[in-house]
Design a protein around this motif. Structure first.
Motif, mmCIF file in Angstrom:
data_model
loop_
_atom_site.group_PDB
_atom_site.id
_atom_site.type_symbol
_atom_site.label_atom_id
_atom_site.label_comp_id
_atom_site.label_asym_id
_atom_site.label_seq_id
_atom_site.Cartn_x
_atom_site.Cartn_y
_atom_site.Cartn_z
ATOM 1 N N SER A 26 0.839 -1.243 -0.177
ATOM 2 C CA SER A 26 -0.107 -0.007 -0.066
ATOM 3 C C SER A 26 0.700 1.165 0.219
ATOM 4 C CB SER A 26 -0.926 0.028 1.262
ATOM 5 O OG SER A 26 -0.212 0.063 2.354
ATOM 6 N N LEU A 116 -6.461 2.292 0.286
ATOM 7 C CA LEU A 116 -4.999 1.973 0.512
ATOM 8 C C LEU A 116 -4.596 2.649 1.717
ATOM 9 C CD1 LEU A 116 -4.033 1.944 -3.314
ATOM 10 C CD2 LEU A 116 -3.894 -0.081 -1.751
ATOM 11 N N HIS A 120 -2.760 1.086 4.994
ATOM 12 C CA HIS A 120 -1.440 1.412 5.219
ATOM 13 C C HIS A 120 -1.107 2.235 6.630
ATOM 14 C CE1 HIS A 120 2.743 2.709 4.319
ATOM 15 N NE2 HIS A 120 2.813 3.688 4.777
#
Length: 359
Positions: A26, A116, A120
């Motif tokens: 990510s 994402l 992350h």
């Protein structure tokens, strides 16, 4: 000592391998989020003829009357991102810089890159996930240092050898050590800066207390007996005079009538890509309520500018962003190759036990 070092490296890596793999993939994609969003059509193209600030605010308010929102500006002509907040609803709107037209409108968290980013930063687990991601950052730093120490050769002529004719397991072992050594400094930086950002609130509070910083009282706008807000362009011009040479980065428009207009600027030489200098303006009278250039910001804010720039790569431009993306790919490879080595070693041990003669 090397035996204990490699055992700790192995089992810490195995324990955090899946999380590090998710964070690495990510993060490598997020480094180039602006470019990828443009290629995918998620954000409109740039224009060399930007529309007035008030026209942008009017476009948002026409669709969402009474909303609080912020307008985020990139370089001149870049599309404008509006982040909108209403009770129970947060949205991201992309505005065409030439016409002020709303090009896209989506609930926050629905886009691929919102997913994402949540993966992350929080591993899709909320606040607990943020703490877990921060712990993974610290583990990554430990793994980078321990792996580098274990790799450090006695004879440098063998430092970069790859045993291609000794079987897949030994070749993978050499690739794992070599890629880890080459990426170690970037992985160490990514781990420490990522952990800092995950735990930034307690760390920043401690830094500010250490320097004796006390947050000033909140400013309030004075509601006039008659008349409304001044045009946004006039307010921005008034604030710009207090920030000579700065680039406007963000306008925060609050629906509550007593809240000031908050404008964020990037002064020449600032490290943070979005700047950390601020001006608060009374939206009715145009009076400047507070001017806070970055050198008068809280001490922790100045440190955060370095940390954020290193972690995202903005501090070193496209070259550092490319290196961070490669480091993310290397981390993904290290997670996979480390797991492969452990599984191959276990298979070899089981095969050895089966072939041993019965006593």
């Amino acid at each position: 000592m090397k035996r204990y070092l490699i055992l700790s490296h192995r089992y810490l890596g195995l324990g955090a391998g899946l999380f590090l793999l998710l964070i690495a993939i990510s993060g490598s994609l997020l480094v180039f989020r602006p470019e990828l969003e443009t290629l995918s059509g998620a954000r409109p193209p740039a224009s060399s003829h930007p529309v007035a600030y008030q026209a942008l605010a009017d476009a948002v308010l026409a669709r969402y009357p009474g909303a609080s929102f912020s307008l985020r500006f990139g370089e001149r002509g870049d599309p404008i991102l509006a982040r909108l907040r209403r009770p129970g609803d947060e949205r991201r709107l992309w505005l065409d810089p030439a016409s002020g037209r709303i090009a896209s409108d989506a609930r926050s968290g629905e886009s691929t890159f919102d997913f994402l980013l949540a993966l992350h930063e929080k591993l899709l687990l909320g606040e607990a996930g943020e703490a877990l991601a921060g712990a993974c950052g610290l583990l990554l730093a430990i793994l980078a240092v321990s792996g580098l120490v274990y790799w450090w050769p006695k004879a440098w002529r063998r430092a970069f050898q790859l045993r291609r004719n000794k079987g897949a397991r030994l070749l993978m072992s050499d690739l794992h050590r070599l890629s880890g050594a080459l990426a170690s400094l970037l992985l160490l930086s990514a781990g420490l800066t990522g952990a800092y950002q995950a735990f930034n609130k307690p760390i920043n509070n401690a830094i500010n207390r250490l320097y004796g910083y006390h947050a000033p009282a909140k400013t309030r706008a004075r509601l006039p007996a008659q008349g409304g807000r001044q045009p946004l362009d006039a307010l921005v011009a008034r604030a710009a005079a207090a920030m000579p040479g700065a680039r406007l980065v963000d306008i925060r428009y609050e629906a509550k009538p007593d809240r000031p207009l908050l404008l964020r600027w990037k002064l020449p030489g600032e490290l943070h890509p979005n700047g950390r200098s601020q001006v608060e303006v009374d939206p009715y009278s145009g009076a400047l309520l507070r001017v806070t250039p970055v050198d008068r910001a809280p001490p922790a804010i100045r440190l955060t500018s370095w940390i954020y720039g290193l972690h995202t790569g903005s501090l070193g431009g496209d070259a550092l962003r490319a290196l961070l993306a490669l480091a993310g790919a290397a981390l993904a490879f290290l997670a996979g190759s480390g797991s492969y080595q452990w599984a191959a070693r276990k298979r070899k041990q089981r095969g050895g036990r089966k072939s041993a003669p019965a006593s």
